[in-house]
Design a protein around this motif. Structure first.
Motif, short mmCIF file in Angstrom:
data_model
loop_
_atom_site.label_atom_id
_atom_site.label_comp_id
_atom_site.label_asym_id
_atom_site.label_seq_id
_atom_site.Cartn_x
_atom_site.Cartn_y
_atom_site.Cartn_z
N TYR A 362 0.81 -1.21 0.00
CA TYR A 362 0.00 0.00 0.00
C TYR A 362 0.85 1.27 0.00
CZ TYR A 362 -3.69 -3.30 1.12
OH TYR A 362 -4.57 -4.37 1.08
N CYS A 363 1.96 1.24 0.69
CA CYS A 363 2.84 2.41 0.73
C CYS A 363 3.42 2.70 -0.66
CB CYS A 363 3.96 2.18 1.72
SG CYS A 363 5.22 3.46 1.71
N CYS A 364 3.94 1.68 -1.31
CA CYS A 364 4.55 1.89 -2.62
C CYS A 364 3.51 2.22 -3.69
CB CYS A 364 5.35 0.65 -3.04
SG CYS A 364 6.78 0.35 -1.99
N ARG A 365 2.30 1.77 -3.49
CA ARG A 365 1.24 2.08 -4.44
C ARG A 365 0.98 3.59 -4.50
NH1 ARG A 365 -4.51 -0.69 -3.41
NH2 ARG A 365 -4.66 1.00 -1.88
N GLU A 366 1.23 4.28 -3.41
CA GLU A 366 1.04 5.72 -3.40
C GLU A 366 2.34 6.48 -3.64
OE1 GLU A 366 -1.29 7.37 -0.28
OE2 GLU A 366 -2.62 5.64 -0.10
N SER A 367 3.42 6.01 -3.05
CA SER A 367 4.65 6.80 -3.10
C SER A 367 5.37 6.74 -4.44
CB SER A 367 5.60 6.35 -1.98
OG SER A 367 5.94 4.99 -2.12
N ILE A 368 5.12 5.70 -5.26
CA ILE A 368 5.78 5.65 -6.57
C ILE A 368 5.34 6.83 -7.43
CG2 ILE A 368 3.99 4.05 -7.41
CD1 ILE A 368 7.63 4.36 -8.68
N LEU A 369 4.05 7.15 -7.39
CA LEU A 369 3.55 8.27 -8.18
C LEU A 369 4.08 9.60 -7.63
CD1 LEU A 369 -0.19 7.18 -8.63
CD2 LEU A 369 1.75 6.72 -10.14
N ASP A 370 4.13 9.71 -6.32
CA ASP A 370 4.61 10.93 -5.68
C ASP A 370 6.07 11.19 -6.07
OD1 ASP A 370 4.79 13.15 -4.07
OD2 ASP A 370 5.05 12.03 -2.22
N GLY A 371 6.90 10.16 -5.99
CA GLY A 371 8.31 10.32 -6.32
C GLY A 371 8.54 10.71 -7.77
N LEU A 372 7.82 10.08 -8.69
CA LEU A 372 7.98 10.39 -10.11
C LEU A 372 7.46 11.78 -10.45
CD1 LEU A 372 7.04 6.94 -11.69
CD2 LEU A 372 9.26 8.07 -11.81
N LYS A 373 6.35 12.16 -9.85
CA LYS A 373 5.79 13.48 -10.13
C LYS A 373 6.69 14.59 -9.61
CE LYS A 373 1.67 13.22 -12.16
NZ LYS A 373 1.40 13.91 -13.44
N ARG A 374 7.20 14.44 -8.40
CA ARG A 374 8.02 15.50 -7.82
C ARG A 374 9.31 15.71 -8.60
NH1 ARG A 374 7.81 16.08 -1.31
NH2 ARG A 374 5.82 15.07 -0.87
N THR A 375 9.85 14.66 -9.15
CA THR A 375 11.15 14.76 -9.80
C THR A 375 11.06 15.08 -11.28
OG1 THR A 375 11.11 12.34 -10.02
CG2 THR A 375 12.39 13.27 -8.19
N THR A 376 10.03 14.58 -11.97
CA THR A 376 9.99 14.70 -13.43
C THR A 376 8.74 15.38 -13.97
OG1 THR A 376 8.93 12.54 -13.76
CG2 THR A 376 11.34 12.58 -13.60
N ASP A 377 7.70 15.55 -13.14
CA ASP A 377 6.42 16.11 -13.60
C ASP A 377 5.86 15.32 -14.78
OD1 ASP A 377 6.59 18.29 -11.76
OD2 ASP A 377 8.04 19.23 -13.09
N VAL A 378 6.12 14.03 -14.80
CA VAL A 378 5.72 13.20 -15.94
C VAL A 378 4.21 12.96 -15.94
CG1 VAL A 378 6.07 11.02 -14.68
CG2 VAL A 378 6.23 11.04 -17.17
N MET A 379 3.65 12.87 -17.14
CA MET A 379 2.24 12.49 -17.33
C MET A 379 2.21 10.97 -17.48
SD MET A 379 -0.91 13.73 -17.96
CE MET A 379 -2.44 13.16 -18.68
N PHE A 380 1.42 10.28 -16.67
CA PHE A 380 1.44 8.82 -16.70
C PHE A 380 0.54 8.22 -17.78
CE2 PHE A 380 2.47 9.86 -12.22
CZ PHE A 380 3.73 9.29 -12.18
#
Length: 601
Positions: A362-380
């Motif tokens: 459950y933790c990684c299900r939320e934090s993977i998106l947070d980490g990628l967004k903060r660093t790259t602003d990527v559109m998934f």
């Protein structure tokens, strides 16, 4: 602030004095030019020129002059604007008109409102040194925006290594090494926020504080130093333990939290952005201290256990047990046990149900998106992503990315996990089959060399590469540090690695743990893990001699259930109780445990 406004002077004209269409001459007083020549232009700033040539000029100053009083053309007979205007790009888009007498005029241009102090400020071009300083300031501020947990200290601290500083807290204690003790107030606020989302630890602190089950315990810890860890450390202290702490990751430390802990009297040796040498120095400072020897180890990754085993093996004579929470660290413990070199009992927290299902999934299900967004602003949406490994971490990552509209591929060595991935709707592939086309590569196996230089060479331009496993060995980052490749720092924890042909990949956190290096993780989930760690320490420390041998043990099922029950009140959840008849039918105790150890949740 004064305002300078340059505008045409408007005359006060009564509405009844404005001429109608029938009062205007039969022909428009302004006719466009049909030639494309560059005609001479009058300067509208010259006295009287604007009034003489503008299609809309101020009325005659003298009563009765000009007949109509305005030089406004008849809209009905006026040519289209596109045919009468001629823009000169060399003159900032000014418009030229030809009057009936053949003279060329320029329409008045609107002046922008300027503030006097702004004009004075921005007209000054910075010097070469000034431009560098400004550029560095802007770059640094953008870096701070994406730092782990919005650290307050990154932009203000000097470049001096904390090892070269002499710092003391308000009580005169200097047994710590952190970035900046002045940030303690910020860290204390973060800890207080974390406490609100960690109900089980707070309940444990309240229930066991009178008993002091860890009285006499000297715990040396090596974990991520975050606000959530601080709540755990303060809980252990409230239960009677003495603690000395170092960071298990060179990028995940929240400097302000470390400052708050140091101000509170904890011996903390950690700061964000440590070098490899700093990392081992901090661990050594925790362990090698005169007049103090640990009797319990709380580890995350096995580095602390490895260091003591390598440098101070005699310390294991007084150590009662090890609590380990990561896949990597547990793997190391099993290796030591298999080789007959494990000197003390160890508790495998990583494979407890509360850690596996909640922290890993459950933790990684939320934090993977947070980490990628903060660093790259990527559109998934629509992105092609390959996730290496379909354990609990991989399952969480895949579920999150799929929900965001990504096309997700999975690599896996275990046929059971592989079948789970297929049943969950993911395509199982080998990394080499999709490496050329994917936009994002995520590793979460706990293994080494999952993504090697050959894979990196074949990636498409702009591919994002990151790791969600604990160890930094999954991506072969060392193979990228060669003369032909250029490293370019974009922002904190984000690097462009550029090939000679111009291709570049985006490497996050230099291959280290993405979520805790580049973002944060949900506090509530960490409450579950931290409570499990605290109970494991209490169990090993108070266990009678002979209960645990020199081996690796799983947390008792009853303890797992207790951790879960402490968190249920947060949701106003109400458990159903077994009747005596039902408990007898199932062969269970009414109070649990409710599942056998081999049960898979």
């Amino acid at each position: 602030m004064s305002v300078q406004v340059v505008a045409a002077k408007m005359a006060e004209v009564e509405l009844k004095d404005v001429p109608t269409g029938k009062d205007l001459p039969a022909e428009s007083p302004v006719t466009p030019t049909s030639e494309g020549k560059n005609l001479p232009r009058n300067d509208p700033h010259e006295a009287g020129s604007a009034a003489a040539v503008s299609p809309i000029a101020e009325p005659s100053a003298k009563a009765g002059e000009g007949g109509t009083g305005l030089l406004t053309p008849n809209p009905a007979k006026m040519p289209q604007a596109s045919s009468m205007k001629r823009s000169d790009p060399q003159q900032n888009g000014g418009e030229a008109f030809v009057n009936r007498d053949g003279t060329v005029a320029e329409a008045p241009r609107m002046k922008k409102i300027q503030f006097a102090d702004q004009k004075q400020e921005f007209n000054k071009r910075p010097s070469k040194i000034g431009r560098r300083s400004l550029s560095r300031s802007i770059s640094q501020s953008s870096t701070d925006s994406y730092s782990s947990a919005a650290s307050y200290t990154d932009s203000s601290d000097d470049e001096t290594s904390p090892r070269d500083k002499q710092q003391k807290n308000s009580k005169g204690n200097g047994d710590f090494c952190i970035k900046n003790i002045k940030q303690a107030d910020f860290g204390r606020r973060e800890i207080e926020i974390a406490e609100q989302e960690m109900p089980a630890l707070m309940a444990l602190r309240k229930r066991a504080q009178g008993e002091k089950p860890l009285a006499g315990a000297k715990i040396v810890g090596c974990t991520h130093i975050t606000a959530q860890t601080a709540v755990l450390m303060e809980t252990l202290s409230a239960l009677g333990a003495q603690c000395r702490w170092a960071a298990c990751n060179i990028y995940s430390t929240q400097n302000e939290v470390a400052a708050a802990l140091a101000e509170g009297g904890f011996s903390v040796f950690a700061w964000k952005g440590e070098s490899e040498d700093d990392f081992w120095w901090c661990i050594d400072r925790c362990v090698n201290v005169e007049g103090w020897q640990p009797n319990m180890i709380l580890d995350d990754g096995g580095d602390l256990t490895h260091w003591i085993y390598k440098k101070y093996p005699s310390m294991f004579k007084k150590i009662k047990g090890i609590v380990e929470e990561s896949v990597t660290g547990v793997h190391r413990l099993y290796q030591l046990s298999k080789a007959g070199k494990l000197c003390v009992p160890a508790m495998n927290v990583n494979d407890s149900v509360t850690k596996q299902k909640f922290d890993n999934l459950y933790c990684c299900r939320e934090s993977i998106l947070d980490g990628l967004k903060r660093t790259t602003d990527v559109m998934f949406g629509g992105k092609q992503v390959v996730v290496c490994g379909y354990g609990e971490v991989g399952k969480g990552c895949c579920a999150a990315l799929k929900a965001m509209g990504s096309i997700v591929y999975v690599t896996e060595i275990d046929p059971i996990c592989a079948l789970q991935a297929c049943m969950d709707g993911f395509r199982l592939v080998k990394l080499t089959e999709v490496i050329r086309q994917v936009d994002i590569v995520i590793t979460c196996t706990g293994n080494k060399n999952v993504v090697v230089r050959e894979n990196l060479d074949r990636m498409k331009n702009g591919c994002i590469v990151c790791n969600m496993g604990h160890s930094n060995t999954e991506i072969d980052v060392a193979s990228l540090r060669t003369p032909e490749l250029t490293w370019e720092r974009v922002r904190s924890q984000v690097d462009h690695v550029i090939w000679p042909d111009g291709k570049r990949i985006v490497l996050l956190a230099e291959g280290r743990l993405l979520n805790l290096s580049c973002s944060t993780v949900p506090t509530f989930v960490l409450s579950i893990t931290a409570t499990t760690q605290a109970l494991a320490l209490i169990e090993l420390y108070n266990a009678p001699e002979g209960r645990y041998k020199q081996d690796v043990y799983l947390l008792p099922k009853k303890m797992d259930e207790y951790v879960a029950s402490l968190h249920l009140p947060t949701f106003d959840a109400h458990l159903t109780e077994l009747s005596d008849e039902q408990a007898k039918y199932l062969g269970l105790n009414k109070n649990g445990p409710f599942k056998p150890n081999y049960y898979r949740y």
